[in-house]
Scaffold this motif. Structure first.
Motif, PDB file in Angstrom:
ATOM      1  N   HIS A  77       0.036 102.515  41.972  1.00  0.00           N
ATOM      2  CA  HIS A  77       0.968 102.684  43.084  1.00  0.00           C
ATOM      3  C   HIS A  77       2.367 102.185  42.741  1.00  0.00           C
ATOM      4  O   HIS A  77       3.204 102.066  43.613  1.00  0.00           O
ATOM      5  N   ASP A  78       2.603 101.919  41.447  1.00  0.00           N
ATOM      6  CA  ASP A  78       3.931 101.430  41.077  1.00  0.00           C
ATOM      7  C   ASP A  78       4.941 102.563  41.145  1.00  0.00           C
ATOM      8  O   ASP A  78       4.583 103.739  41.268  1.00  0.00           O
ATOM      9  N   GLN A  79       6.193 102.211  41.062  1.00  0.00           N
ATOM     10  CA  GLN A  79       7.277 103.183  41.252  1.00  0.00           C
ATOM     11  C   GLN A  79       7.239 104.303  40.214  1.00  0.00           C
ATOM     12  O   GLN A  79       7.418 105.474  40.547  1.00  0.00           O
ATOM     13  N   ALA A  80       6.959 103.970  38.965  1.00  0.00           N
ATOM     14  CA  ALA A  80       6.957 104.981  37.907  1.00  0.00           C
ATOM     15  C   ALA A  80       5.815 105.982  38.105  1.00  0.00           C
ATOM     16  O   ALA A  80       6.016 107.196  37.984  1.00  0.00           O
ATOM     17  N   THR A  82       4.232 106.678  40.905  1.00  0.00           N
ATOM     18  CA  THR A  82       4.491 107.451  42.120  1.00  0.00           C
ATOM     19  C   THR A  82       5.541 108.523  41.868  1.00  0.00           C
ATOM     20  O   THR A  82       5.402 109.663  42.334  1.00  0.00           O
ATOM     21  N   ALA A  83       6.581 108.195  41.122  1.00  0.00           N
ATOM     22  CA  ALA A  83       7.633 109.170  40.810  1.00  0.00           C
ATOM     23  C   ALA A  83       7.079 110.321  39.972  1.00  0.00           C
ATOM     24  O   ALA A  83       7.408 111.487  40.207  1.00  0.00           O
ATOM     25  N   GLN A  86       4.874 112.516  42.203  1.00  0.00           N
ATOM     26  CA  GLN A  86       5.710 113.356  43.060  1.00  0.00           C
ATOM     27  C   GLN A  86       6.363 114.484  42.275  1.00  0.00           C
ATOM     28  O   GLN A  86       6.433 115.614  42.750  1.00  0.00           O
TER      29      GLN A  86
END
Length: 159
Positions: A77-80, A82-83, A86
């Motif tokens: 669920h970290d930013q990388a 998730t990005a 997406q």
């Protein structure tokens, strides 16, 4: 942001029924002259309330007989992660919608495919390759009872 008064609510409803309606016909339905109608329309577009116009297509006539509702659970669920998730979802045309949800699963996707073999290949080649996915649950639509992108529009005073 323009106020959603009764006229704007009616204008938006009419455009959801027929996005190609000419300004003259729209103005006639609203009981106003063309210039004020056009100004209202432009304000609604510029404010982002109207995001765009598109044709509604029949997926079955395009050979997309399978619609699946797919629940995904992810371990990352970290930013990388998730990005990247997406980016892949947005670039995949068979994924019509993706929602980050509450509950046991993290995402709900609406996916279309030609047939069950095509859907199976899509699961293997795309969904199982998404970063951090630990669980995939699919529910296939047996019968589409309602499908709409039309939003209920009411004015600020509820009219």
């Amino acid at each position: 942001m323009p106020e959603i008064d009764a006229v704007n609510a009616r204008l938006l409803t009419l455009l959801q029924e027929d996005g190609r309606m000419a300004n003259a016909k729209l103005a006639d339905h609203l009981g106003m002259s063309e210039t004020p109608c056009w100004r209202r329309l432009k304000r609604l577009e510029e404010s982002g309330i109207i995001e765009g116009y598109q044709a509604n297509l029949n997926r079955r006539k395009l050979g997309l007989g399978v619609m699946a509702f797919v629940q995904l659970r992810c371990s990352e669920h970290d930013q990388a992660a998730t990005a990247e998730f997406q980016r892949i979802v947005e670039a995949t045309p068979n994924i019509l919608a993706c929602h980050n949800t509450t509950g046991a699963d993290d995402f709900l996707l609406i996916v279309v495919a030609r047939d069950l073999d095509d859907y199976s290949a899509f699961v293997d080649s795309t969904l199982r390759q998404l970063p951090g996915v630990t669980s995939i649950r699919s529910n296939l639509s047996l019968k589409e009872m309602k499908a709409s992108s039309k939003l209920p529009v009411t004015s600020a005073n509820g009219a």
